[in-house]
Structure formats: C-alpha cells, structure tokens
Design a protein around this motif. Structure first.
Motif, short mmCIF file in Angstrom:
data_model
loop_
_atom_site.label_atom_id
_atom_site.label_comp_id
_atom_site.label_asym_id
_atom_site.label_seq_id
_atom_site.Cartn_x
_atom_site.Cartn_y
_atom_site.Cartn_z
N SER A 397 0.84 -1.19 0.00
CA SER A 397 0.00 0.00 0.00
C SER A 397 0.88 1.24 0.00
O SER A 397 2.09 1.17 -0.08
N THR A 399 2.05 5.22 -1.37
CA THR A 399 2.39 5.84 -2.65
C THR A 399 3.69 5.25 -3.20
O THR A 399 4.66 5.06 -2.45
N GLN A 419 -2.37 -2.59 -3.51
CA GLN A 419 -3.27 -1.53 -3.08
C GLN A 419 -2.53 -0.19 -3.09
O GLN A 419 -2.70 0.66 -2.21
N GLU A 421 -1.10 3.55 -4.25
CA GLU A 421 -1.75 4.80 -4.59
C GLU A 421 -0.76 5.74 -5.26
O GLU A 421 0.38 5.38 -5.54
N ASN A 442 -4.69 -1.52 -9.03
CA ASN A 442 -4.24 -0.80 -7.84
C ASN A 442 -5.21 0.35 -7.58
O ASN A 442 -6.37 0.29 -8.01
N ARG A 443 -4.74 1.41 -6.93
CA ARG A 443 -5.57 2.59 -6.68
C ARG A 443 -4.88 3.83 -7.22
O ARG A 443 -4.97 4.90 -6.63
N LEU A 444 -4.18 3.67 -8.35
CA LEU A 444 -3.46 4.78 -8.93
C LEU A 444 -4.43 5.83 -9.46
O LEU A 444 -5.50 5.50 -9.99
N SER A 445 -4.03 7.10 -9.36
CA SER A 445 -4.87 8.20 -9.82
C SER A 445 -4.02 9.18 -10.62
O SER A 445 -2.88 8.88 -10.98
N ASN A 466 -7.63 0.95 -12.52
CA ASN A 466 -7.17 1.94 -11.55
C ASN A 466 -8.16 3.11 -11.54
O ASN A 466 -9.31 2.95 -11.95
N GLN A 467 -7.71 4.26 -11.09
CA GLN A 467 -8.56 5.46 -11.06
C GLN A 467 -7.89 6.59 -11.83
O GLN A 467 -7.99 7.76 -11.48
#
Length: 989
Positions: A397, A399, A419, A421, A442-445, A466-467
């Motif tokens: 998790s 960054t 997970q 970011e 993942n939860r990349l933005s 992802n995002q």
C-alpha cells in the motif's frame, strides 16, 4: 696418452658431444611423432598454431610444447586453438616423457582410441569441450593422473568408473555434460580421498548419494546437478568442511537438510534448486560465508532464518516457489554488493527489506506472489542498477516512490495486483530501457504523464483497473515498439489520439469502461498487427471508420457507445455478435441481427438491392480480371521473350543428365507448383523420366526494371550478370554441400534478368503439408522419429560438418521436404548465412525467419548464431509431437507453441495432454521424451540450448529411431517438466 692424463677440456668436449648426439636422437624421434600429430589435425588459427612447427625450430620451441632438460617432450598444450580432426593417440603416447596432454576447447571428433592407455606417465589430461563420439576407453593404467577433464565432449555409452579405482592421486575430475548411459552414483569415487574438484553435472547419474561421499574431505567443489539422483542428502556430507561450492539442482532429492549440514562453514555457493527438499532452513543459518544461495522450486517450509541478516557476503538469494512463511529479514543484503533476490511464490509476510541496494549494485528485486505488506521502500527509487523490479500480487500500500517510475536500466516494472496509490510521475521519461510497465488493479490516480512518450522501449503498458483520469497523451505515437496497451476500467476521457495509429506493432488495444468521446480514429484500421480491439462502454460517437474493413481481429468490441451510421459488412459476422450492441444509432446494410436498415435503402425492395449489389460486385470482378489478364499477359510475353532470347550461363555441381534447353522449355504455367517470396517453383519432368524442381528468381520486374528494395535486392555481378540475394545465398550454401538430409542442388542457370536453381524433386511435399494441410498423410510415430532425426542430422552437418558453419535462419516444417520414402531434406536457403571468422554480428539487422519459429533473442539483438536454428528446430519437434501449428488461437493472446507447452508443464497438467492424439498410446511416453529435447532446444537463453550435434545424440536414443534416464510416471500426470539448464532463470520473472 692414457685416459687419466687426457686434458680436462678434451673430456668435457667428448661429454658435450655425447650429450648433443643423444639429444639429437631424442629430438629426431619426438619431432616425427609431433609432425604426425600436426598432419592429423586441421586448424583455423590466425596466425596458424603450427607455424612454429617446422624443420628449423627445435621441437622445444614448437608452440604448445614443453620439454625437460633432456630435450624430451613433457607437455602438449593446444587448448582453445580451433583444432579439428582425430587425435593420433598411437603417436602421441609413444612420447616417453609426456605427462601433460591438453586439447580442451577445440572441435576434435571421432572416437578416442584405446591407445590412450599407453600414456602411462600422464599427470594431466584435458580432452574437454570437444565433439568426440562413442564411449570413453578404460584408462586403468594411468595411475599417475591427478587432473582429468572430459566435460562436454560428446562421449556416450557407459563411463568406465572402475578405471578410476587406481587413480588415488586424482585432484580434479570433470566428466559432466556428456550423454552417458544412466548409471548409479559411482561408489568408486568415494576412495579418491585426494579429490578437491568433482564435476558430475548432466552425465546421467541415478540412484542415491552414497554415504561414503563424506570420505572426500579435501573437496572444495562438488557438482552433480542435472541428473536423476533420488533419496536424501546423507548426513556424512557434513564432513566436507573445506567445501566451497555445492550444486545439485534439477534432481529428485527428497527429505530435509541433514543435521550436521551446518558444519559446511566454508560454503560460499549452494544450489539445490528443482528438487523435492522439505523442512526448514535452520541448518543453513550457520553458513555465514554464503555468497549465493539458490533453493527454488522445492517444498521448503518455515521462515527465512533471521541470522541471514548478518550474512555479510551474501549477494544472490533465490528461494522462489516454495512454502516459506514469515518475514524477510530486514537487514538482508545490506552488507555486500547485493545482486538479486527472488523469493516469489511463497507465503511471506511483512515489509520489503529496505537496504538490499545500499551498495548500489542490485539488478533484480523479485518478491511477487506473496503476502507482503507496507510501503515500497523509498531507497529503491535511487537503485539505478535495477533491471527487474517485480513486487506484484502482494498486499502493498501507500504511494509508489516517484523515482521507481524512472529507473534508467529497468526493463520490467511490475507493481500490479496491490493496493498502491499515487500517480505515475514525469520521472518515467528516464526509463529508457523499460519494456514492460505493469500496474493494473491498484488505486493509482492522476493523469498519464506526457513524458511517457520518451520511454521509447516500451512494449507493454498495462494500467488497467485503476482510477487514472485525463487523456491519453498525444505523443503516444512515439512508442514505436508498443505492442499491448491496456487502459480499461479507469476514468480516462477526451478523444482517442489519432497518433495511436503510428504504433504499427500494436496487437492489443483495450480501452473499455472509460469516458472516451469523439470519433474513433481511422488510423486504428491501418494497424497491420492488430489482433484485439476493445473500445466498449465509452462515449464514442460518429461512424465506424471504413478502414476497419481491413482488420483481421480475434477480439472486437465497440458495444455501449454512441456510434452512428452503417455497419461495415466485414464486421457483420457471427463471430462479432454482440460487439456492436448498445449503439442505437447504428444501421445495417443487410438487415442482420436487430439493427435497423440504413436510411439509404428505405423504399428499395430487398430484391432490387440484392440485384444492385450483385451487379456492382460482378462489374468490379470483371474489371479486376481484365487488369490481371493484361498484367499477366504482359508479364508472360516479357518472360517468354526473356527466356528465349537471353543468353544463359550454366554452372553444374553434379553430373547432369539433362540440358539447359530442357530446363528452359519447362518453365511454363502448367508446370508451376508453388510460389513464394523468393520466386516461383516448377515441377520439371525430363525425357528420361526423372523429375526435377526448378526455382525461378527474377532479377528484373516484368516491366524490365530492377526490383525495388521491398523486393529482392541486387547485390552484385556474376560473370556480368546480376544476382538476387536469395539466389546468391542458396548457391553459395548448397553448391558445396553433400548430405543425404540436405536438398541436392544440381546446377544454377543465370541470365541478366533471372536465375534458375535446379534441385532434386521431393514428391511428398513438406512436413508442414503432412502435419497441417488438408488431405494430410497420416504420420505414425516411427515416421515422425525418422523425420526428426534426419532433419537434425541435416542441420548438424550445416553447423558442424561444413568448412565454415552455415546458419539456415529459417528452419520450419515447410522447409523440411520429404522424398518418396518420407526421408527429410533441409531446403530453402534463401536466408542462409555462412559464419565468417571475426564477424560478431549480422550487419543487415533484419529479423530473419518466420513468426512462431523465431528465437526470442531477436527481440533484443540482431546477432545470429547456430543456437537460433536450434530454437527453430525445437519448435519443429513440438509440431511433430503435438500435431499443432506454431501459432494457434487456443494458445492465447501473444502466445506460441513454446509458451503453450511450458504453461502446460508448469500447471502440472498431464504431460500426455500435449501429445498428438493420433500417436498410438504405446509410443506416447517416447513422445514425451522427445518433448524434453524440444524444451531444451527452446531455452530462452541461446547459451543454454544444446548444439545440433548433442540434439542428434539425444534423438538417437528415442525409440524407435531410446532416450534413457527420463523418469516419467506411467500416466504422465505427476511429472513437472523443467528446462534443466535454466535453474537461475524463472519464466514468470
């Protein structure tokens, strides 16, 4: 004068005269024996190794020769001198003072004669790394031997282990990498208590390790990998306190590390990978001098000992595919110049150790498929030496440190299935070597940075699920190597950039479930390699580009958009049923499915529309036929004029029973049997009932001009006549070849405009036809074996039997032709390359070969060598065994027969499932044995593939052409096939 009164000078003179006379006699005898040696060997050294072996030099000044004070030859050392030929041991062993004989790293062949027994004073014997054949003789009389090197020399049969019983002075023994018959681990060795170096890798040893191995207390190196050894490691191995290296990978060794293993405190390198070892690693925590520890693909459990934290010399750790749990020691690799860690596919927990790159030398960080948690340590953002960074499929998790994206030497960055970011940073512009960027699920933005276009080595981008928001950068067209683009299930918007059409190698585009709008770029329809296109569930509008009619797709989905206009007829097929649903603005020209008819056809009866369509098609066909007729007529007139009027030059390479005119008269349409990139092929029946095959290569196009670069390039003159590159390659290669498994070239006939190659005719076509074409002839296992062995012998001759090695560069089943008895011939040498000395690379830098057969090294280098042919031949073997083509849809996207076979093996599916169902059950175990050879041939690294000479030797043991020593369960379901030469390479990493 009495002798006692003779002046001292006279006595000295007579003594000197006697010595000179004696030495001249000795040197005369030894000289003749050495000259016999020279005449038996061929050499390619520059300057030639035998230049100094002449009548004016003392034999003690001959290159590679050493003498004692009496002028007798004591040493012959001609290692690594490019020598070939057969050793005249009858002459060599007559040298009475010879104690060293070294011919390692040459190309000597033939059998090693029993005369070797006469070299009774030998202390040092090196025949390693040659191309001998047959068994190695009993050398019992050589009781003085201290050094014996026979590794990788082609010896077969049963090795005479008993002959070593008297050699109690042996210090080094190396007999590995030879295809001996399988024998139990030789107990004769346990009495050789002076042994310091024992190399028994890949020499068909079976049975168990004898407890007596503990007697060899002077051993520094012990290697017996790549064999068939079973049972447990004996506790007595703990007596080998001086052992520096122990390698036994790729066997069937079971049980735990025995109590007492901790006593091997001098051990620096330990590799017991690919076995069935169990238990924990607690016995290893005392081995503080370890530099490299590799135990992957076993059944080890428990934790990695925390004592590994203090291993101050450790640089390599590979424990993947076990059942290890607990944390990775956090100080691991912090002391030495740590190189790589691979602990993938375990059940490890906790954080990634932060200090493994503290010395700035780390190349690979592979911890995938565990349960690791926490953040990626920021220290790796500065680890510029990293080539592979794979932390995927964990519970990480936080960054991702920005520098990770820009690692300058990284070829793979894989963080998917975590997970994580944050966003992809502009640092990615520094990732000049990056081929695969994988970050899906993942939860990349944030946005995809425009600097991604500067990572020009990218082949795969997978940021799916992802995002990520924003648009696809316009500069993406700069990624000329891009093959796969996966951006589905994000929050991307804007239009799909037209520049994507500049990525001409793209085969997969997945942009589904985003918010893309605007028109679909027509440039996508011009992508020549596109195989899958998914733009579904977006907000795309406008018409489907007309260019899409050119696509040949296996996956196509434009559903749930806002597209309008007519559906191209080429997309109105059952295979794409549902791929256009959810676009209410689309209409159809032929009333398929539930789509409404297009407005242009309203009011026109269906019968009229059909008539108009048929008339239009007929008119187009008529015009095409007319154009083709005119073109062919022009071409035939030109060819007819050329064949009749040109002057021809015939060069024969065999005794001919036909004339030039007889060949020329038969080059006509009714005799045409094949066409290809390098010319037309004609079947030519002769008046004497003999049949020939003639390849006709035009050096001019039908209009009389030279061929363009896209066709066959002109490369020079031959008696004032131009020749094509294919013609030159085939003539140069085939004119000097005489082998039963290589197609026979009778002659060449050349003119200014075209060239003819006259071959023997092979009536049963190609192996491809027999395996894959409609109306194929059934091939039983015996025929398949004979074809495999014959083709291998043909390639072996090209690689090892010619004056200069010939690399075919296009080995495939369609280039293996079959005669009336189904005997194979290697054919089509249009891409062949003769290996030139001191030429390190192919200056053409053109990928040679056929898709599905091309060796993987072509993906990163243009260098060509014999191992590329070996890979292609391995693919042919897989065709013969499976009955499948090199490329099939069932293999999956971007997969071929090699990856398909490997995936079957790795999933431990029944091995028999890959064998062609047409092969009788009684032969399927033999087919699996041949499959192992094919797997060896298709190893990813060229250096790990066998030579064609070794391939032939292995195939000769397959029934019914018997490969001994392969342990396969009766139903084939329990064996997990491995490439025994790639323990340090993991396909998944």
């Amino acid at each position: 004068m009495s002798p006692s009164l003779r002046p001292p000078s006279s006595n000295m003179f007579l003594s000197l005269f006697s010595l000179i006379f004696f030495l001249s006699g000795v040197q005369s005898d030894d000289r003749q024996l050495l000259l016999n040696l020279r005449s038996s060997l061929q050499h390619e050294s520059n300057p030639p190794v035998f230049n100094s072996w002449n009548s004016t030099n003392s034999i003690c000044n001959f290159y590679g020769i050493s003498c004692n004070s009496n002028g007798s030859v004591t040493e012959i050392d001609l290692s690594s001198q490019n020598l070939s030929g057969v050793l005249p041991l009858d002459s060599i062993c007559e040298l009475p003072s010879l104690h060293k004989l070294a011919f390692g790293f040459n190309s000597l062949h033939g059998r090693v004669a029993e005369d070797l027994r006469n070299c009774v004073n030998l202390v040092y014997l090196d025949l390693g790394n040659n191309d001998f054949s047959g068994p190695f003789p009993d050398i019992s009389p050589l009781s003085q031997l201290q050094y014996l090197f026979l590794n990788q020399s082609g010896f077969s049969g049963t090795f005479p282990w008993k002959s070593l019983l008297n050699m109690t002075r042996l210090v080094q023994l190396s007999v590995g990498d030879n295809p001996f018959h399988i024998t139990p681990f030789p107990t004769e060795l346990v009495n050789l208590k002076s042994l310091q170096w024992l190399y028994l890798t890949n020499c068909s040893l079976g049975g168990e390790i004898p407890a007596g191995i503990g007697n060899l207390t002077q051993l520094v190196n012990l290697e017996f990998s790549d064999n068939f050894i079973s049972g447990e490691i004996p506790a007595e191995i703990g007596n080998l306190g001086k052992l520096w290296q122990l390698e036994f990978y790729n066997n069937s060794i079971t049980g735990k590390f025995p109590v007492g293993f901790r006593n091997l405190t001098s051990l620096a390198k330990l590799d017991g990978s690919i076995n069935q070892l169990e238990g924990d690693l607690s016995e290893l925590k005392f081995l503080t001098n370890l530099v490299s520890l590799q135990l992957f693909e076993n059944k080890l459990t428990g934790e990695i000992p925390p004592e590994f934290n203090e291993f101050k010399k450790l640089v390599n750790l590979s424990l993947y595919t076990n059942q290890l749990s607990g944390p990775i020691p956090q100080k691991l690799g912090s002391w030495a110049e740590f190189d790589f860690i691979d602990v993938s596919e375990n059940m490890l927990m906790g954080p990634i150790p932060p200090y493994m790159c503290s010395k700035g030398k780390m190349h690979k960080l592979l911890v995938l498929q565990n349960k690791l948690s926490g953040e990626i340590p920021a220290t790796y953002a500065n680890c510029t030496t990293l080539i592979r960074f794979r932390v995927n499929d964990n519970l990480l998790s936080g960054t991702i440190p920005s520098g990770i994206w820009g690692l300058p030497n990284a070829e793979i960055i894989d963080v998917e299935l975590n997970q994580l970011e944050g966003s992809i940073t502009s640092d990615i512009k520094n990732a000049k070597a990056l081929a695969a960027l994988r970050a899906k699920r993942n939860r990349l933005s944030g946005e995809i940075p425009r600097e991604i276009s500067e990572a020009t080595s990218l082949v795969t981008i997978d940021l799916s699920e992802n995002q990520i928001s924003g648009e696809i950068p316009m500069g993406i067209g700069e990624l000329k190597s891009l093959s796969s683009l996966y951006l589905q299930r994000n929050r991307l918007s804007g239009s799909i950039p037209d520049s994507l059409g500049l990525c001409t190698l793209l085969s997969d585009i997945e942009l589904a479930e985003n918010s893309f709008s605007g028109n679909i770029p027509s440039s996508l329809g011009n992508l020549p390699a596109l195989n899958a296109l998914n733009l579904s569930q977006n907000e795309l509008s406008g018409e489907i580009p007309a260019s899409f009619t050119l696509l040949r797709l296996s996956l196509f989905d434009l559903s749930n958009n806002q597209l309008t206009g007519p559906i191209p007829q080429s997309l109105s097929i059952q295979a794409f049923n549902g791929s256009l649903d959810g676009n209410p603005g689309l209409c159809t020209l032929d009333a398929i499915n539930s789509f409404r008819p297009c407005a242009a056809h309203k009011g026109i009866p269906k019968s009229v529309r059909t008539l108009i369509i048929c008339f239009t098609i007929a008119l187009i066909l008529l015009l095409v036929c007319l154009a083709l007729y005119m073109k062919l007529n022009k071409k035939e007139k030109y060819r007819e004029r050329s064949l009749k009027e040109e002057s021809w030059d015939l060069k024969s390479f065999h005794v001919l029973s036909f004339t030039e005119d007889e060949i020329l008269d038969s080059i006509k349409q009714e005799n045409l049997i094949g066409t290809g990139g390098s010319g037309n092929v004609y079947k030519v029946p002769l008046s004497n009932s003999k049949v020939l095959a003639v390849k006709h290569i035009w050096n001019m196009d039908p209009a009389g001009g030279k061929k363009s670069r896209s066709s066959t390039p002109m490369i020079g003159k031959h008696n004032g006549k131009s020749k094509s590159r294919e013609f030159d390659a085939e003539v140069r290669t085939l004119s000097s070849i005489r082998h039963v498994n290589v197609v026979k070239l009778y002659c060449s006939i050349t003119s200014e405009d075209s060239s003819l190659l006259v071959y023997e005719y092979l009536p049963n076509g190609s192996l491809w036809d027999r395996l894959h074409a409609s109306g194929k002839i059934e091939l039983d296992w015996k025929k398949r074996c004979e074809i495999a062995l014959g083709a291998a012998k043909g390639l072996e001759y090209l690689h090892h039997g010619c004056e200069k090695p010939v690399i075919h560069r296009d080995v495939k089943s369609s280039n293996i032709l079959l005669d009336e008895f189904m005997k194979p011939r290697i054919a089509d040498f249009g891409l062949a390359k003769i290996v030139q000395p001191n030429v390190s690379h192919d200056p053409t830098q053109v990928i040679a070969g056929t898709h599905g057969y091309i060796a993987p090294e072509y993906g990163y280098t243009y260098k060509v060598n014999e191992k590329s042919d070996v890979y292609s031949f391995g693919v042919v073997l897989m065709e013969l065994i499976t009955g499948k083509r090199p490329i099939e849809a069932e293999y999956g996207e971007n997969k071929d027969i090699v990856s398909w076979v490997w995936s079957k093996m790795q999933r431990e599916e029944s091995i028999m499932s890959v064998v062609d169902s047409r092969i009788q059950d009684m032969y399927k175990e033999e087919a699996v044995k041949m499959l192992r050879i094919a797997i060896l041939c298709t190893a990813r690294l060229p250096a790990l593939r066998p030579t064609m000479r070794s391939v032939v030797q292995m195939l000769e043991h397959v029934e019914p052409c018997k490969l001994v020593g392969i342990v396969i369960s009766k139903d084939g379901s329990e064996e997990k096939m491995q490439d025994p030469h790639t323990p340090k390479l993991k396909p998944s990493t």
